[in-house]
Each structure stands twice: as structure tokens, then as C-alpha cells.
Enzyme design. Structure first.
Site: not given
Length: 193
Positions: A6, A50, A129
């Protein structure tokens, strides 16, 4: 801890705080979903979080973090520190594989299970990532453009998606306006007539 799969980005500029996340869910080398929502609002919409990492682990952390925010009346920094204490010492929590970005009007933090609560030096931070790609793009755009925080986040996420195979262009954006006043609590006592 290396978290793949993500990209989550936080940008603060001109009294706006934006958290952006992509929607791709990946299992090994296969894309399972394109429209996951990895960015959420907590504590009366005053905090945006998040996550990057395992989905079930992230939802567990969302719930725990929301409880901490309630317990500490929305104090983001205190709630983050208390969550990391639990995360490191609790037998179940310490095995969770996830990272979080949490922002409010006053703070932008990266929170990890290693006990890290890291505040941004330059109002740009990212995890996952594709995080380094998004963060580099956002820093350049903050320094060398007149774009809004939302547009910077959107463009940086698109750049990350062009480079990182675990990131897509299905972007969720959440915003906090630092100029808005917090909602006042309603008077719960009713007058007797």
C-alpha cells in the site's frame, strides 16, 4: 518491519492536512481488490488514520486507537503513546503487522508496533511500499509548486502508483481544515419550565 502492499501519505500545507491512501489489496503477486478504503476518520472526525499492512491487523488497531482517543479526549499524541505501549506489551497485539499514520490539526504521526511515535519534521510523511516514492514527490511539490495540499497528495500518490506495483491510482483523500473550530459540545442539561 517491512510493510508492503500500500501507500499512505500525509501532507500539511496552508492549514489543510490531507491523508491519502491507495485502494489496492495484494496477496503475494496477485491483486485481490482495487477499491479498499485504508484511510478513516476517528474521534468525531477530528483525527484521520491511514494504515499499511495486514487488513485484519489494521482494523484491530483502528478499534484500539479509537478507544484510546475516547479515553484521552482526542489527545492524539497521548493516545498514540498509550497505543504503542499496549502494542508492545500485549501478547496478541505485539504480533500485529501494520503501520499507521495519524493526523489531527496539531500533530502528524507515524505509529508502529515497535513503539515508535514519530512526528513529521516537514509536514510530509508516508508509509507502505510506495511510501518513499509518494513522500519524495510530495516534498518536491510542496517546495516547488503552488498546488494545494489535496492536489499535492493526489499527484504524489499517482507518481507512487506509476512506480510501486503494490499501489494503484484508486485514491482516497480525507482532509482536516485547521482553521475550522472544533464543534462545541451541546449542553446536555435541559431547563425545567
Amino acid at each position: 518491519m517491512k510493510i508492503r502492499s500500500t501507500t499512505i501519505l500525509a501532507v500539511k500545507k496552508n492549514n489543510k492536512v490531507i491523508v491519502a491512501g491507495d485502494g489496492q489489496v495484494t496477496l503475494d503477486t496477485t491483486i485481490l481488490k482495487h477499491g479498499a478504503r485504508k484511510v478513516r476518520r476517528l474521534y468525531n472526525n477530528e483525527v484521520i488514520v491511514g494504515f499499511a499492512g495486514a487488513t485484519a491487523d489494521a482494523f484491530t488497531l483502528f478499534d484500539r486507537f479509537d478507544q484510546k482517543l475516547e479515553q484521552y479526549h482526542g489527545n492524539l499524541l497521548r493516545s498514540a503513546v498509550e497505543l504503542t505501549k499496549d502494542w508492545r506489551t500485549d501478547r496478541v497485539l505485539r504480533h500485529l503487522e501494520a503501520l499507521m499514520i495519524a493526523v489531527s490539526k496539531d500533530h502528524s504521526l507515524i505509529i508502529s508496533g515497535n513503539g515508535d511515535v514519530i512526528e513529521s519534521d516537514d509536514n510530509v510523511m508516508a508509509i507502505g511500499s510506495g511510501g518513499p516514492f509518494a513522500q519524495a514527490a510530495a516534498r518536491a511539490l510542496v517546495r516547488h509548486s503552488e498546488l494545494s495540499a489535496a492536489e499535492i497528495a493526489r499527484q504524489a500518490m499517482k507518481i507512487a502508483a506509476e512506480i510501486c506495483i503494490y499501489t494503484n491510482e484508486n485514491i482516497t483523500l480525507e482532509e482536516i481544515d485547521c482553521n475550522e473550530e472544533r464543534p462545541k459540545e451541546k449542553n446536555k442539561s435541559k431547563s425545567k419550565e
